[in-house]
Design an enzyme around this catalytic site. Sequence first.
Site, PDB file in Angstrom:
ATOM      1  N   ASP A  48       0.832  -1.203   0.000  1.00  0.00           N
ATOM      2  CA  ASP A  48       0.000   0.000   0.000  1.00  0.00           C
ATOM      3  C   ASP A  48       0.869   1.256   0.000  1.00  0.00           C
ATOM      4  OD1 ASP A  48      -2.105  -1.639   0.027  1.00  0.00           O
ATOM      5  OD2 ASP A  48      -2.796  -1.150   2.070  1.00  0.00           O
ATOM      6  N   GLU A  50       3.939   1.691  -1.207  1.00  0.00           N
ATOM      7  CA  GLU A  50       4.561   1.941  -2.518  1.00  0.00           C
ATOM      8  C   GLU A  50       3.543   2.548  -3.489  1.00  0.00           C
ATOM      9  OE1 GLU A  50       7.831  -1.684  -2.737  1.00  0.00           O
ATOM     10  OE2 GLU A  50       5.706  -2.136  -2.920  1.00  0.00           O
ATOM     11  N   TYR A  51       2.335   2.004  -3.418  1.00  0.00           N
ATOM     12  CA  TYR A  51       1.285   2.488  -4.306  1.00  0.00           C
ATOM     13  C   TYR A  51       0.953   3.948  -3.989  1.00  0.00           C
ATOM     14  CZ  TYR A  51      -3.386   2.913  -6.365  1.00  0.00           C
ATOM     15  OH  TYR A  51      -4.476   3.352  -7.071  1.00  0.00           O
ATOM     16  N   SER A  97     -38.833 -12.683 -11.662  1.00  0.00           N
ATOM     17  CA  SER A  97     -39.425 -11.542 -10.987  1.00  0.00           C
ATOM     18  C   SER A  97     -40.622 -12.040 -10.181  1.00  0.00           C
ATOM     19  CB  SER A  97     -39.824 -10.483 -11.993  1.00  0.00           C
ATOM     20  OG  SER A  97     -40.689 -11.056 -12.914  1.00  0.00           O
ATOM     21  N   LEU A  98     -41.375 -11.141  -9.609  1.00  0.00           N
ATOM     22  CA  LEU A  98     -42.507 -11.544  -8.774  1.00  0.00           C
ATOM     23  C   LEU A  98     -43.793 -10.955  -9.326  1.00  0.00           C
ATOM     24  CD1 LEU A  98     -40.982 -10.750  -5.258  1.00  0.00           C
ATOM     25  CD2 LEU A  98     -41.547 -13.026  -6.106  1.00  0.00           C
ATOM     26  N   GLU A 134     -41.683 -10.915   4.277  1.00  0.00           N
ATOM     27  CA  GLU A 134     -40.448 -10.135   4.456  1.00  0.00           C
ATOM     28  C   GLU A 134     -40.543  -8.859   3.624  1.00  0.00           C
ATOM     29  OE1 GLU A 134     -38.647 -13.631   2.189  1.00  0.00           O
ATOM     30  OE2 GLU A 134     -37.203 -12.038   1.782  1.00  0.00           O
ATOM     31  N   LYS A 136     -39.972  -6.064   0.870  1.00  0.00           N
ATOM     32  CA  LYS A 136     -39.471  -6.067  -0.504  1.00  0.00           C
ATOM     33  C   LYS A 136     -38.499  -4.902  -0.608  1.00  0.00           C
ATOM     34  CE  LYS A 136     -41.018  -6.303  -5.284  1.00  0.00           C
ATOM     35  NZ  LYS A 136     -40.041  -5.386  -5.829  1.00  0.00           N
ATOM     36  N   ASP A 138     -36.081  -2.187  -2.088  1.00  0.00           N
ATOM     37  CA  ASP A 138     -36.061  -1.457  -3.356  1.00  0.00           C
ATOM     38  C   ASP A 138     -34.611  -1.209  -3.773  1.00  0.00           C
ATOM     39  OD1 ASP A 138     -36.954  -0.173  -5.547  1.00  0.00           O
ATOM     40  OD2 ASP A 138     -37.656   1.626  -4.507  1.00  0.00           O
ATOM     41  N   ARG A 157     -28.984  -9.150 -12.466  1.00  0.00           N
ATOM     42  CA  ARG A 157     -30.090  -9.922 -12.997  1.00  0.00           C
ATOM     43  C   ARG A 157     -30.164  -9.872 -14.525  1.00  0.00           C
ATOM     44  NH1 ARG A 157     -36.514  -9.202 -12.281  1.00  0.00           N
ATOM     45  NH2 ARG A 157     -36.712  -9.902 -14.341  1.00  0.00           N
ATOM     46  N   GLU A 196     -30.669  -8.570  -2.624  1.00  0.00           N
ATOM     47  CA  GLU A 196     -30.853  -7.219  -3.144  1.00  0.00           C
ATOM     48  C   GLU A 196     -29.726  -6.322  -2.652  1.00  0.00           C
ATOM     49  OE1 GLU A 196     -33.517  -7.343  -4.960  1.00  0.00           O
ATOM     50  OE2 GLU A 196     -34.151  -5.277  -5.348  1.00  0.00           O
ATOM     51  N   TYR A 248     -31.973 -13.239   0.161  1.00  0.00           N
ATOM     52  CA  TYR A 248     -33.334 -13.763   0.334  1.00  0.00           C
ATOM     53  C   TYR A 248     -33.688 -14.947  -0.545  1.00  0.00           C
ATOM     54  CZ  TYR A 248     -33.977 -10.487  -3.570  1.00  0.00           C
ATOM     55  OH  TYR A 248     -33.845  -9.814  -4.749  1.00  0.00           O
ATOM     56  N   LYS A 312     -43.756 -15.730   0.750  1.00  0.00           N
ATOM     57  CA  LYS A 312     -43.261 -16.952   0.104  1.00  0.00           C
ATOM     58  C   LYS A 312     -43.796 -18.176   0.839  1.00  0.00           C
ATOM     59  CE  LYS A 312     -39.008 -14.577  -1.048  1.00  0.00           C
ATOM     60  NZ  LYS A 312     -37.643 -14.266  -0.648  1.00  0.00           N
ATOM     61  N   LYS A 336     -47.538  -4.870  -2.974  1.00  0.00           N
ATOM     62  CA  LYS A 336     -46.915  -3.552  -3.128  1.00  0.00           C
ATOM     63  C   LYS A 336     -47.611  -2.502  -2.261  1.00  0.00           C
ATOM     64  CE  LYS A 336     -43.955  -3.092  -6.281  1.00  0.00           C
ATOM     65  NZ  LYS A 336     -44.162  -3.177  -7.680  1.00  0.00           N
ATOM     66  N   CYS A 430     -52.447  11.604 -37.564  1.00  0.00           N
ATOM     67  CA  CYS A 430     -51.175  11.329 -36.902  1.00  0.00           C
ATOM     68  C   CYS A 430     -50.357  12.624 -36.841  1.00  0.00           C
ATOM     69  CB  CYS A 430     -50.410  10.259 -37.678  1.00  0.00           C
ATOM     70  SG  CYS A 430     -48.721  10.045 -37.090  1.00  0.00           S
ATOM     71  N   CYS A 433     -46.985  11.940 -39.282  1.00  0.00           N
ATOM     72  CA  CYS A 433     -47.008  11.797 -40.744  1.00  0.00           C
ATOM     73  C   CYS A 433     -48.288  12.352 -41.361  1.00  0.00           C
ATOM     74  CB  CYS A 433     -46.802  10.338 -41.148  1.00  0.00           C
ATOM     75  SG  CYS A 433     -48.210   9.293 -40.742  1.00  0.00           S
ATOM     76  N   CYS A 448     -52.403   5.381 -35.995  1.00  0.00           N
ATOM     77  CA  CYS A 448     -52.018   6.013 -37.250  1.00  0.00           C
ATOM     78  C   CYS A 448     -52.040   4.938 -38.325  1.00  0.00           C
ATOM     79  CB  CYS A 448     -50.609   6.595 -37.088  1.00  0.00           C
ATOM     80  SG  CYS A 448     -49.745   6.808 -38.639  1.00  0.00           S
ATOM     81  N   CYS A 454     -44.967   6.084 -41.958  1.00  0.00           N
ATOM     82  CA  CYS A 454     -44.926   6.953 -40.774  1.00  0.00           C
ATOM     83  C   CYS A 454     -43.563   6.814 -40.096  1.00  0.00           C
ATOM     84  CB  CYS A 454     -46.036   6.587 -39.800  1.00  0.00           C
ATOM     85  SG  CYS A 454     -45.944   7.561 -38.283  1.00  0.00           S
TER      86      CYS A 454
HETATM   87  S1  IVH Z   1     -37.698 -13.140  -3.916  1.00  0.00           S
HETATM   88  C1  IVH Z   1     -38.130 -16.218  -7.246  1.00  0.00           C
HETATM   89  N1  IVH Z   1     -37.560 -11.453  -1.936  1.00  0.00           N
HETATM   90  O1  IVH Z   1     -38.127  -7.859  -6.239  1.00  0.00           O
HETATM   91  C2  IVH Z   1     -38.337 -15.050  -6.360  1.00  0.00           C
HETATM   92  N2  IVH Z   1     -37.323 -10.596  -4.145  1.00  0.00           N
HETATM   93  O2  IVH Z   1     -40.232  -7.560  -8.177  1.00  0.00           O
HETATM   94  C3  IVH Z   1     -37.138 -14.228  -6.248  1.00  0.00           C
HETATM   95  N3  IVH Z   1     -36.900  -8.199  -4.250  1.00  0.00           N
HETATM   96  O3  IVH Z   1     -36.455  -9.507  -8.828  1.00  0.00           O
HETATM   97  C4  IVH Z   1     -37.338 -12.941  -5.614  1.00  0.00           C
HETATM   98  N4  IVH Z   1     -36.905  -7.835  -2.080  1.00  0.00           N
HETATM   99  O4  IVH Z   1     -35.065  -8.126  -7.153  1.00  0.00           O
HETATM  100  C5  IVH Z   1     -37.522 -11.607  -3.274  1.00  0.00           C
HETATM  101  N5  IVH Z   1     -37.400 -10.065  -0.091  1.00  0.00           N
HETATM  102  C6  IVH Z   1     -37.365 -10.227  -1.395  1.00  0.00           C
HETATM  103  C7  IVH Z   1     -37.137  -9.144  -2.273  1.00  0.00           C
HETATM  104  C8  IVH Z   1     -37.143  -9.374  -3.647  1.00  0.00           C
HETATM  105  C9  IVH Z   1     -36.754  -7.287  -3.281  1.00  0.00           C
HETATM  106  C10 IVH Z   1     -36.833  -7.889  -5.693  1.00  0.00           C
HETATM  107  C11 IVH Z   1     -36.073  -8.864  -6.539  1.00  0.00           C
HETATM  108  C12 IVH Z   1     -37.037  -9.335  -7.586  1.00  0.00           C
HETATM  109  C13 IVH Z   1     -38.024  -8.213  -7.591  1.00  0.00           C
HETATM  110  C14 IVH Z   1     -39.365  -8.635  -8.137  1.00  0.00           C
END
Ligand code: IVH
Length: 703
Positions: A48, A50-51, A97-98, A134, A136, A138, A157, A196, A248, A312, A336, A430, A433, A448, A454
């Site tokens: 570190d 030397e760098y 995704s969910l 659990e 979700k 963001d 992903r 996440e 998760y 889940k 949500k 339109c 066009c 259109c 167009c």
């Molecule tokens: S489970 C097969 N758990 O939400 C199920 N996802 O809208 C895999 N996310 O792509 C996802 N918190 O990026 C899971 N506690 C949680 C989460 C979670 C955030 C995200 C995840 C997923 C997206 C779907």
Amino acid sequence: MTKNKTGEKLPVEKLTDLEAGAELKDLAVEISAHDKVYYQDDAPVLSDGEYDALRARNQALEAAFPHLIREDSPSKRVGVAPTSGFSKVAHARPMLSLGNVFSEEELADFLGGIRRFLKELTDDPSIPLEMVAEPKIDGLSISLRYEKGKFVSAATRGDGSVGEDVTANLKTFKELPFELTGNVSEVPEIVEVRGEVYLSKSDFAELNRRQEAAGEKVFANPRNAAAGSLRQLDVSITASRPLKMFAYAWGELSEPVGDTQWAFFEQLKAWGFQVNDLTQICGDLDELMAAYNNISEKRAGLDYDIDGVVYKVNRLDWQERLGFVSRAPRWAVAHKFPAEKAQTVINEIDIQVGRTGSLTPVAKLEPVTVGGVVVSNATLHNEDEIARKDIRVGDSVVIQRAGDVIPQVVEVVLDKRPKGSKAFNYPGKCPICGSDAVRDEDEAVRRCTGGAICPAQVVERFKHFVSRGAFDIEGFGSKHVEAFFDEGLITTPADIFRLKTHETDLKTREGWGEKSVDNLLAAIEERRTVPLERFIYALGIRQIGQANARLLAKQYISIGALRQAMKDASVIGSDALSDLNNIDGVGPSVVGDLITYFKEDKNKELLDDFEKELAIKDFEALDDSSSPVVGKTIVFTGTLETVTRGEAKARAEQLGAKVAGSVSKKTDYVVAGPGAGSKAKKAGELGVTILSEEEWLALIGEG
Ligand code: IVH
């Protein structure tokens, strides 16, 4: 380095411009090479100290010779030089995704669906369906791979099947276990942990303060900041941002980890991952709603953003049986939080023309912050919506945004309507066009009629074509599409694959270097071989999104077979038409759009043109090809004893079979339970093999 005879560096003030310039050049190369071995290869060659001495020398030279500061100076970057981009990695198991629910009723329906799918729960309503609730998070999802307990790679992903390799970036995470703690002999050989990545609200605020002070871009919200910090080619930027992760889920596991979701979380904690501490087990709908309310009350006080609650199924054997539909599991759902709202004024109403000619009204708003994001556009959906809500230019409106969804106008604040305002006059032509814009009786959208004349439609089709889910041509953004189209370099989509004939022209365009043209042309070449499902999606046929494109690819396997089948299916009463109708998930209106598309001469020409330029790869089922039912068409009829019809069907599809709703010559097996009627009879007449449920289970090795 500029040294005296004994090898010591000359004091900075003794150097000439020429010497200082040469040394700065050497230092730029040298420091960048050390950054690379340190951050990317994890194999530093300098201590570190030397760098740091190299960097200090660079800084001293720049202070004394500010006019010699280089474009590629290490002081302008902390860390490794950008490379050409992230490499792509195919996920061993797709990252899904969910599905969403927004109310207690929708959640009850979701739970009901699970009970109906699992026969023992249908038969005995007293069996509890235990769920885990659990928050979700963001942030952005990530998959971490461990082999023999050691961290080996990380991927974003991406499109769910292929992500970007961010291994070097993850290596800078402070809290991540690089070795799974605990007894190594007990850690499965391969473990993929998913979770996440996020930035805490306080770290986000601090980062934006620093960005602003340095005159750099500020981020709209913690999620954007986390994404911008993770997806950095210069990993030292990632290293300087305090990213965190909640684990998760899992991807590939060489052996199972626990019997329940809960046990899996316990194992994750034992391995050294952060698991969210608001996670809880719930026995029924009431308990799930209590968990939702509880998490939602805590939301504002948490130091990380959440946008809902994920539920889940706790039992992993049930998760396995429930499997997936499209790209979302049947065993999990996101509840949500309601959208966030704000009030602002509509300055203008713009009409945008989409790739299928649809006219979409967009409200141009006085910019306003909603849930931490500045919003200046909101969709108005269609002309009926404008008429129904009587939305006018100059109106004050309440807008809302939920997650990634485009902001919407909820209502007009009539008290604030300016005097003399007039109802909005929706155009019949339109705006691009000038062709007539017409509306089918059963459609809400006005379109259109300009088609290929167009420019807006053509450009939108190009944009869709090169987009992520379609050809995914790296570096080919909307700006390129518009510019190339305006200049006449591309007039039909297959022209993209002929762009290399304009190489010299491209290289002389303003703002374009040799290298960027080479990169773009190389990215195009890389996509000349394309999987059938992507190709179908790229065509932009109405109602053919990624899921339907995949269903079609799975059914017809090759482009040749697909085109032939679509031609045959245009004959009413044909087997080809009934096969198409039998694809589960493809309804009559989709069938109509498909047949119309493949019948049109200009589309036939387009497909011929593509076939000349491209190698369209036959569909390859991901599933176990040793299964005896791969590619077979199965019809289930009558009552099944051990599983519900839904589960039997899902299992057959998982094994690579196609499940049809009616019997035809193309059916390979009819699985008939008690009470089977006309379908079994028809199978008998056509000589199709009829299996009992027991024989079916024996055939797939589950008897
Ligand atoms: S489970 C097969 N758990 O939400 C199920 N996802 O809208 C895999 N996310 O792509 C996802 N918190 O990026 C899971 N506690 C949680 C989460 C979670 C955030 C995200 C995840 C997923 C997206 C779907």
